[in-house]
Structures are given as C-alpha cells and as structure tokens.
Design a protein around this motif. Structure first.
Motif, PDB file in Angstrom:
ATOM      1  N   ILE A   1     -15.570  60.294  28.371  1.00  0.00           N
ATOM      2  CA  ILE A   1     -16.087  58.921  28.299  1.00  0.00           C
ATOM      3  C   ILE A   1     -17.164  58.811  27.225  1.00  0.00           C
ATOM      4  O   ILE A   1     -17.171  57.867  26.426  1.00  0.00           O
ATOM      5  CB  ILE A   1     -16.609  58.467  29.667  1.00  0.00           C
TER       6      ILE A   1
ATOM      7  N   ARG B   1      -8.326  59.757  31.124  1.00  0.00           N
ATOM      8  CA  ARG B   1      -9.331  59.365  32.109  1.00  0.00           C
ATOM      9  C   ARG B   1      -8.761  59.374  33.519  1.00  0.00           C
ATOM     10  O   ARG B   1      -9.424  59.810  34.467  1.00  0.00           O
ATOM     11  CB  ARG B   1      -9.891  57.985  31.790  1.00  0.00           C
ATOM     12  N   ARG B   2      -7.534  58.902  33.682  1.00  0.00           N
ATOM     13  CA  ARG B   2      -6.914  58.892  35.014  1.00  0.00           C
ATOM     14  C   ARG B   2      -6.659  60.304  35.521  1.00  0.00           C
ATOM     15  O   ARG B   2      -6.858  60.595  36.700  1.00  0.00           O
ATOM     16  CB  ARG B   2      -5.616  58.102  34.994  1.00  0.00           C
TER      17      ARG B   2
ATOM     18  N   TRP C   1     -14.607  64.726  32.420  1.00  0.00           N
ATOM     19  CA  TRP C   1     -14.435  63.274  32.492  1.00  0.00           C
ATOM     20  C   TRP C   1     -15.627  62.584  31.838  1.00  0.00           C
ATOM     21  O   TRP C   1     -15.471  61.672  31.023  1.00  0.00           O
ATOM     22  CB  TRP C   1     -14.281  62.869  33.941  1.00  0.00           C
TER      23      TRP C   1
ATOM     24  N   SER D   1     -15.502  58.958  23.802  1.00  0.00           N
ATOM     25  CA  SER D   1     -14.787  57.730  23.454  1.00  0.00           C
ATOM     26  C   SER D   1     -15.757  56.602  23.124  1.00  0.00           C
ATOM     27  O   SER D   1     -15.507  55.814  22.207  1.00  0.00           O
ATOM     28  CB  SER D   1     -13.846  57.312  24.578  1.00  0.00           C
ATOM     29  N   ARG D   2     -16.867  56.518  23.835  1.00  0.00           N
ATOM     30  CA  ARG D   2     -17.874  55.484  23.515  1.00  0.00           C
ATOM     31  C   ARG D   2     -18.527  55.753  22.172  1.00  0.00           C
ATOM     32  O   ARG D   2     -18.798  54.820  21.410  1.00  0.00           O
ATOM     33  CB  ARG D   2     -18.919  55.416  24.619  1.00  0.00           C
TER      34      ARG D   2
ATOM     35  N   MET E   1      -5.970  57.426  25.752  1.00  0.00           N
ATOM     36  CA  MET E   1      -7.234  57.840  26.334  1.00  0.00           C
ATOM     37  C   MET E   1      -7.302  57.436  27.820  1.00  0.00           C
ATOM     38  O   MET E   1      -7.937  58.106  28.609  1.00  0.00           O
ATOM     39  CB  MET E   1      -8.375  57.205  25.535  1.00  0.00           C
ATOM     40  N   ARG E   2      -6.633  56.331  28.140  1.00  0.00           N
ATOM     41  CA  ARG E   2      -6.640  55.866  29.525  1.00  0.00           C
ATOM     42  C   ARG E   2      -5.949  56.882  30.438  1.00  0.00           C
ATOM     43  O   ARG E   2      -6.396  57.123  31.552  1.00  0.00           O
ATOM     44  CB  ARG E   2      -5.953  54.513  29.623  1.00  0.00           C
ATOM     45  N   LEU E   3      -4.879  57.504  29.949  1.00  0.00           N
ATOM     46  CA  LEU E   3      -4.175  58.518  30.731  1.00  0.00           C
ATOM     47  C   LEU E   3      -5.069  59.736  30.969  1.00  0.00           C
ATOM     48  O   LEU E   3      -5.096  60.284  32.077  1.00  0.00           O
ATOM     49  CB  LEU E   3      -2.888  58.938  30.017  1.00  0.00           C
TER      50      LEU E   3
END
Length: 95
Positions: free
Chosen positions: A85, A5-6, A81, A88-89, A1-3
């Motif tokens: 987020i 977001r980036r 984006w 994911s939250r 998930m971090r990828l």
C-alpha cells in the motif's frame, strides 16, 4: 495491484479467522457435546453417531498453539500488505 492487495489481505486475516474457528469448534464440542479435548492424545468424542475425536484433537492443538503457528504468517503478510500500500501510494503521488 488490487489482486495483490486482496491476496495479502486474505493471507493476513485468513489465519486469524481459521484460528478463531478452531477455538469455536473446540468450545462447541467441549461444552455442547461434553467431549474431553486436550493436547495429550485424542479422546473419543461421539457427535451424532460419528467419532470426531481425531478432528477435535487436531482442532484443539490448532486452537491452543494457533498464535505460534498462524501469527508469523499473519504478521508477515500484514507487513507485506502495508508495504504494498505504501509503495502504491508513493508511486501514485510521484506521477
């Protein structure tokens, strides 16, 4: 998930940075090297023995029309984006 977001952050902020760099380049050539830059056609622009007329013309068009070109890309990526987020939250709170 971090990828994800980036990537979405890059797609949101990248076009804005590119647009601002085009503005800075056009202003540098226009004020610093006394080049005439407008949207009609490319004028000769000699900088250190190199003709940057075509480059200055292209950057001038991107600087002038940047919000219409880059705006939808930035807004769409920003929306995705924000949705990523929020999703994911939501999924993290559900666990």
């Amino acid at each position: 998930m971090r990828l994800v977001r980036r990537i979405l952050a890059t797609l949101t902020i990248g076009p804005i940075v590119l647009w601002l760099l085009c503005i800075a380049f056009v202003m540098l050539l226009g004020f610093g090297f006394d080049c005439e830059i407008h949207e009609g056609f490319a004028n000769p622009c000699m900088v250190l023995g190199q003709d940057l007329g075509e480059t200055a013309y292209t950057m001038g068009v991107l600087a002038a029309w940047g919000p219409l070109i880059f705006g939808p890309v930035s807004m769409g990526a920003g929306l995705l984006w924000g949705l990523a987020i929020a999703l994911s939250r939501y999924l993290a709170a559900r666990r």
